[in-house]
Design an enzyme around this catalytic site. Sequence first.
Site, PDB file in Angstrom:
ATOM      1  N   GLU A  60       0.511   7.196 -20.441  1.00  0.00           N
ATOM      2  CA  GLU A  60       1.753   7.910 -20.105  1.00  0.00           C
ATOM      3  C   GLU A  60       1.459   8.664 -18.825  1.00  0.00           C
ATOM      4  OE1 GLU A  60       4.600   7.792 -21.626  1.00  0.00           O
ATOM      5  OE2 GLU A  60       4.046   6.805 -23.492  1.00  0.00           O
ATOM      6  N   CYS A 119       7.073  15.418 -16.149  1.00  0.00           N
ATOM      7  CA  CYS A 119       6.848  14.001 -15.826  1.00  0.00           C
ATOM      8  C   CYS A 119       8.173  13.276 -15.669  1.00  0.00           C
ATOM      9  CB  CYS A 119       5.989  13.348 -16.910  1.00  0.00           C
ATOM     10  SG  CYS A 119       6.643  13.538 -18.562  1.00  0.00           S
TER      11      CYS A 119
HETATM   12  P1  NAD Z   1      -4.584  14.819 -14.927  1.00  0.00           P
HETATM   13  O1  NAD Z   1      -4.556  13.347 -14.764  1.00  0.00           O
HETATM   14  O2  NAD Z   1      -5.198  15.624 -13.842  1.00  0.00           O
HETATM   15  O3  NAD Z   1      -5.347  15.247 -16.264  1.00  0.00           O
HETATM   16  C1  NAD Z   1      -4.930  14.808 -17.534  1.00  0.00           C
HETATM   17  C2  NAD Z   1      -6.098  14.901 -18.498  1.00  0.00           C
HETATM   18  O4  NAD Z   1      -7.098  13.965 -18.137  1.00  0.00           O
HETATM   19  C3  NAD Z   1      -6.778  16.266 -18.549  1.00  0.00           C
HETATM   20  O5  NAD Z   1      -7.054  16.578 -19.894  1.00  0.00           O
HETATM   21  C4  NAD Z   1      -8.071  16.026 -17.773  1.00  0.00           C
HETATM   22  O6  NAD Z   1      -9.122  16.873 -18.161  1.00  0.00           O
HETATM   23  C5  NAD Z   1      -8.373  14.591 -18.151  1.00  0.00           C
HETATM   24  N1  NAD Z   1      -9.250  13.880 -17.208  1.00  0.00           N
HETATM   25  C6  NAD Z   1      -9.425  14.103 -15.879  1.00  0.00           C
HETATM   26  N2  NAD Z   1     -10.292  13.213 -15.366  1.00  0.00           N
HETATM   27  C7  NAD Z   1     -10.692  12.421 -16.380  1.00  0.00           C
HETATM   28  C8  NAD Z   1     -11.575  11.304 -16.483  1.00  0.00           C
HETATM   29  N3  NAD Z   1     -12.230  10.835 -15.425  1.00  0.00           N
HETATM   30  N4  NAD Z   1     -11.728  10.722 -17.676  1.00  0.00           N
HETATM   31  C9  NAD Z   1     -11.053  11.176 -18.765  1.00  0.00           C
HETATM   32  N5  NAD Z   1     -10.215  12.227 -18.732  1.00  0.00           N
HETATM   33  C10 NAD Z   1     -10.025  12.839 -17.558  1.00  0.00           C
HETATM   34  O7  NAD Z   1      -3.068  15.232 -15.183  1.00  0.00           O
HETATM   35  P2  NAD Z   1      -2.468  16.692 -15.308  1.00  0.00           P
HETATM   36  O8  NAD Z   1      -2.460  17.321 -13.956  1.00  0.00           O
HETATM   37  O9  NAD Z   1      -3.060  17.406 -16.443  1.00  0.00           O
HETATM   38  O10 NAD Z   1      -0.957  16.368 -15.728  1.00  0.00           O
HETATM   39  C11 NAD Z   1       0.068  16.138 -14.815  1.00  0.00           C
HETATM   40  C12 NAD Z   1       0.358  14.660 -14.725  1.00  0.00           C
HETATM   41  O11 NAD Z   1       0.706  14.178 -16.014  1.00  0.00           O
HETATM   42  C13 NAD Z   1       1.581  14.363 -13.869  1.00  0.00           C
HETATM   43  O12 NAD Z   1       1.328  13.208 -13.102  1.00  0.00           O
HETATM   44  C14 NAD Z   1       2.673  14.103 -14.892  1.00  0.00           C
HETATM   45  O13 NAD Z   1       3.728  13.324 -14.438  1.00  0.00           O
HETATM   46  C15 NAD Z   1       1.896  13.414 -15.956  1.00  0.00           C
HETATM   47  N6  NAD Z   1       2.589  13.490 -17.243  1.00  0.00           N
HETATM   48  C16 NAD Z   1       3.072  12.341 -17.790  1.00  0.00           C
HETATM   49  C17 NAD Z   1       3.772  12.389 -18.984  1.00  0.00           C
HETATM   50  C18 NAD Z   1       4.323  11.144 -19.622  1.00  0.00           C
HETATM   51  O14 NAD Z   1       4.686  11.226 -20.778  1.00  0.00           O
HETATM   52  N7  NAD Z   1       4.390  10.023 -18.957  1.00  0.00           N
HETATM   53  C19 NAD Z   1       3.949  13.613 -19.631  1.00  0.00           C
HETATM   54  C20 NAD Z   1       3.437  14.766 -19.050  1.00  0.00           C
HETATM   55  C21 NAD Z   1       2.747  14.688 -17.853  1.00  0.00           C
END
Ligand code: NAD
Length: 498
Positions: A242, A276
């Site tokens: 997602e 998102c």
């Molecule tokens: P992010 O990708 O920076 O981080 C998300 C999660 O991934 C965090 O828990 C982080 O610690 C973890 N992470 C980071 N690097 C990793 C790795 N190498 N391996 C495994 N895990 C890792 O995203 P964010 O800034 O927390 O969230 C914002 C983003 O999420 C935006 O792009 C938003 O659109 C998206 N989002 C999507 C939805 C959806 O349902 N499609 C919902 C909410 C947010």
Amino acid sequence: MTTVQSAQSATETFDSLNPATDEVVGSYPVHTEEDVAAAVARARAASKWWNSLGFDGRAERLTRWKGVLTRRAAQLAEVVHQETGKPHSDAMIELILAIDHTAWVAKNARKVLGPKRRSAGLLMANQSATVEYQALGVIGVIGPWNYPVFTPMGSIVYALAAGNAVVFKPSEYTPGVGRWLVDSFAEVVPEQPVFQLLTGFGATGAALCRSGVDKLAFTGSAGTARKIMAACAETLTPVLIEAGGKDALLVDADADIDAAADAAVWGGMSNAGQTCVGVERVYVHEKVYDEFVAKTVAKAKTVRAGSDAGAQIGPITMPKQIEIIRNHIKDALSRGGKALVGGEDAVGDKFVQPTVLVDVPEDSIAVQDETFGPTLTIAKVKDMDEAVAKANDSRYGLGATVFAKRRAMELARRLRSGMTAVNSVISFAAIPSLPFGGVGDSGFGRIHGPDGLKEFTRAKAIARQRFRPPLALTTFARTEKTDAAVAKLITLLHGKRK
Ligand code: NAD
């Protein structure tokens, strides 16, 4: 509350800050690969017990959890408020939605996943055919910070209802929310670590990907999604992604313009644009463009970011996003765009004030990339075909919105997105029976609804012979007579010319 269900051997810790004040609101362990492996091993044992409770046993626990979440919603909203900075009332909205989804899974998991008869067909009329959806085992959930309750719960409660144990790694910006969820669940399921917490940064998440979980449900940015898939590929761990979006809102000539402007401003600015499925781009029919722009500008001017009680939106939770938002606005303005509300000055240290941009080239970063701030670009189109073409010209495809009368459903279908709201905004997320997920860089797989339950299961097919078949096919004792009879039957069934 004690943290009975979180891995505790890590020694290094990190702080969770209030983004409006930089005040430390909590300190959490940075869980290591060993901690992750131990949590997953505990989860594997717990999953068997949890699965053995059956749909009714699990529904009873989930219903009790729903009650705890509801009764203590204000307390959880306060944790969300402290860690993300969003206003208390916005935090309540995401809690309410998560509670509704929890109620839905408790009520519907058996109906969706339980054994079902299928027609065996004429050739196999002697068989009774059934399908059922069995739990995968242990699900790893990695969540973002922007909706730290609603978003991961879209995976967590669906995975739990299906009979899986869950190991949850919330964002490093919202570990306290994760802890609150896991601790409150443990109050209604004290027997086994069915739902555990891991805290830390990307490395902890990456370890969860490689830990041998049966599926990894990720919500976050498309960039991280690529790393998640690469890590999961090493162990052939299936993933649900997602990711981000660049959602468009379309306004047709026969739309209710007041309602469309209201939806654009709320859809684009609420949660400081850190949604998102937030509205980022608007395409408006030329006949109503001026009216729509005037109304949107007037409404956007009434919205203010701040940390006081009167502010409708809070800070930008993740400090590094400030620079991205500034760049999008700067680039748009340098390429001929105009700011009718806000602009470069709207971007402060922690807060970004609403910004409405027009005349922005379609190939600029403010139109192409996820801004994740309280900004909107509005573009005039000569007709709705042009609007659909421009909306679909994006590598993302998460949600979308259509304001129209006559052609509303046609336009909704033609938009390349997982969900479309018609004459309201983001409504699909609040309907538990509807699937939620994207296409392209917005990801794949679906949370919510029957599809969301099935994501955390494997389909199990059973064919049970009820009586010996008159035409036995699966034996070397098959006769020429049988072959001829089968050939005749199949010709009769399928050989007709049209
Ligand atoms: P992010 O990708 O920076 O981080 C998300 C999660 O991934 C965090 O828990 C982080 O610690 C973890 N992470 C980071 N690097 C990793 C790795 N190498 N391996 C495994 N895990 C890792 O995203 P964010 O800034 O927390 O969230 C914002 C983003 O999420 C935006 O792009 C938003 O659109 C998206 N989002 C999507 C939805 C959806 O349902 N499609 C919902 C909410 C947010």
